[in-house]
Design a protein around this motif. Structure first.
Motif, mmCIF file in Angstrom:
data_model
loop_
_atom_site.group_PDB
_atom_site.id
_atom_site.type_symbol
_atom_site.label_atom_id
_atom_site.label_comp_id
_atom_site.label_asym_id
_atom_site.label_seq_id
_atom_site.Cartn_x
_atom_site.Cartn_y
_atom_site.Cartn_z
ATOM 1 N N GLN A 98 0.857 -1.182 0.000
ATOM 2 C CA GLN A 98 0.000 0.000 0.000
ATOM 3 C C GLN A 98 0.892 1.229 0.000
ATOM 4 O O GLN A 98 1.565 1.518 0.983
ATOM 5 N N TYR A 122 -9.836 1.062 -1.834
ATOM 6 C CA TYR A 122 -10.363 -0.200 -2.351
ATOM 7 C C TYR A 122 -9.776 -0.490 -3.720
ATOM 8 O O TYR A 122 -9.463 0.414 -4.494
ATOM 9 N N GLN A 123 -9.608 -1.766 -3.954
ATOM 10 C CA GLN A 123 -8.987 -2.201 -5.195
ATOM 11 C C GLN A 123 -10.057 -2.400 -6.258
ATOM 12 O O GLN A 123 -10.909 -3.269 -6.121
ATOM 13 N N GLU A 124 -9.994 -1.576 -7.311
ATOM 14 C CA GLU A 124 -10.953 -1.754 -8.405
ATOM 15 C C GLU A 124 -10.627 -3.037 -9.147
ATOM 16 O O GLU A 124 -11.484 -3.810 -9.531
ATOM 17 N N GLU A 125 -9.342 -3.205 -9.327
ATOM 18 C CA GLU A 125 -8.866 -4.346 -10.104
ATOM 19 C C GLU A 125 -8.019 -5.218 -9.194
ATOM 20 O O GLU A 125 -7.065 -4.741 -8.592
ATOM 21 N N ARG A 126 -8.387 -6.481 -9.068
ATOM 22 C CA ARG A 126 -7.574 -7.369 -8.228
ATOM 23 C C ARG A 126 -6.560 -8.101 -9.093
ATOM 24 O O ARG A 126 -6.910 -8.624 -10.142
ATOM 25 N N GLY A 154 -13.654 -5.490 -2.310
ATOM 26 C CA GLY A 154 -12.380 -4.858 -2.674
ATOM 27 C C GLY A 154 -11.864 -3.862 -1.650
ATOM 28 O O GLY A 154 -10.721 -3.438 -1.714
ATOM 29 N N SER A 156 -10.209 -2.448 1.574
ATOM 30 C CA SER A 156 -9.159 -3.072 2.380
ATOM 31 C C SER A 156 -9.120 -2.433 3.759
ATOM 32 O O SER A 156 -9.875 -1.520 4.064
ATOM 33 N N TYR A 195 -7.512 2.383 -5.377
ATOM 34 C CA TYR A 195 -6.044 2.324 -5.355
ATOM 35 C C TYR A 195 -5.588 1.027 -5.998
ATOM 36 O O TYR A 195 -6.359 0.099 -6.184
ATOM 37 N N ASP A 196 -4.318 1.032 -6.336
ATOM 38 C CA ASP A 196 -3.749 -0.132 -6.988
ATOM 39 C C ASP A 196 -2.718 -0.736 -6.040
ATOM 40 O O ASP A 196 -1.743 -0.081 -5.696
ATOM 41 N N ALA A 197 -2.967 -1.958 -5.584
ATOM 42 C CA ALA A 197 -2.021 -2.574 -4.637
ATOM 43 C C ALA A 197 -0.774 -3.018 -5.378
ATOM 44 O O ALA A 197 -0.846 -3.564 -6.477
#
Ligand code: UDP
Ligand code: MG
Length: 314
Positions: A98, A122-126, A154, A156, A195-197
């Protein structure tokens, strides 16, 4: 405004220093008053000595809560929240998945929008396999159907919230802490920030597929009692189906003289009903075991020591 960063650490020796440096780099000229609360959750590597080195080498306030053994991330978060003194609190993992740059954005958002109490990433894309993604989506669908508490797919634990929300979370002293549910249950206005993890900097994640399944069951048991009702309904409908079948068999025998074909039907029915009964028992057992543990009122965690580099007032 003071910000407290709560960082749960389990075997993160290779990550805590890079995280500390990255946060300081991102915060420069943006956030000046902040503190770190590291919770060493029974790490078996050099995490604790790394944390002590960080603490003694800086003027930034650092508190280290050292657990007596591994109690899990949820317990670590709870312990960390008890130590914070900031007006805003950020929960962030130690593994740099993160990006601390988002923390600055979260704080800015809360500053600009006083009506919000929490910003959750939160992750839009996992970035996961299709199967795990499918299972997670099903899980959120299911738990949202069953529970009054809202679970956002999504979302976190990576989030920043105000002290009033922290106090509410601390009031929830339940032993089985399912933080995704707890954050929703306490209410407050939450803004979900995409956000993008990133990938883990070093070490391995502790989540296997089996762990995820257990986590999902814990979440369901903690936030809804609907599964208990399912066994009641299943029992009712099975009994109803049996009653109808009895009537059919009697009519067949009396009116048409058809002998009931027996063996296969009986075996299938015994297995089916046996399975249903064990399932219902299992569901009951899940709730009972949680109640049993909770009724012992054991502490959520045990600390060996709390160390701080802050100068104590007299
Ligand atoms: N963690 C912890 N106790 C545990 C497991 C994990 O404090 O028993 C911490 C870990 O050090 C990390 C965060 O929780 O800072 C997230 O863990 P992980 O990276 O394994 O989970 P993931 O990112 O895969 O969800
Ligand atoms: Mg991680």
């Amino acid at each position: 405004m003071k910000l407290s960063l709560v960082v749960p650490c389990y075997n993160e020796a290779g990550n805590v220093r890079p995280l500390f440096d990255k946060v300081n780099e991102e915060f420069e000229n943006k956030i000046s008053d902040y503190e770190f609360i590291f919770v060493n959750d029974g790490s078996k590597d050099e995490t604790m000595s790394e944390l002590e080195r960080i603490s003694s080498s800086t003027d930034i306030p650092v508190t280290i809560v050292n657990f007596s053994r591994n109690f899990g991330k949820e317990a670590a978060i709870f312990a960390g929240l008890k130590e914070v003194s900031g007006d805003m609190i950020t929960l962030i993992d130690a593994d740099l998945q993160q990006d601390p740059a988002y923390v600055v954005k979260m704080v800015e958002y809360l500053d600009e929008n006083p009506e919000y109490d929490c910003v959750a990433a939160y992750q839009e894309e996992r970035h996961e396999g299709a199967f795990i993604r499918f299972c997670k989506r099903r899980f959120y669908h299911l738990i949202n159907k069953m529970s009054d508490t809202e679970f956002v797919d999504g979302a976190s634990d990576f989030r920043t919230f105000r002290a009033n929300m922290k106090n509410a979370i601390l009031e929830m002293s339940e032993y089985h802490r399912f933080s995704k549910g707890i954050f929703s249950w306490v209410g407050f206005n939450t803004y979900y920030m995409p956000y993008d993890a990133d990938a883990r900097l070093s070490g391995a994640s502790k989540w296997s597929f089996w762990e995820l399944c257990k986590y999902a069951i814990d979440g369901i048991v903690a936030f809804t009692t609907v599964p208990l009702k399912i066994s009641t309904y299943t029992g009712f409908f099975t009994a109803l189906a049996a009653l109808i079948y009895i009537i059919v068999v009697i009519i067949e025998k009396l009116a048409f003289g058809i002998a009931v074909p027996g063996y296969a039907t009986i075996v299938v029915l015994i297995l089916f009903l046996g399975g249903l009964q064990l399932l219902a028992l299992g569901i009951n057992g899940e709730y009972l075991s949680k109640t049993y543990i909770q009724s012992k009122h054991r502490p959520i965690y045990i600390t060996k020591e709390v160390k701080s580099n802050a100068k104590k007032d007299a």
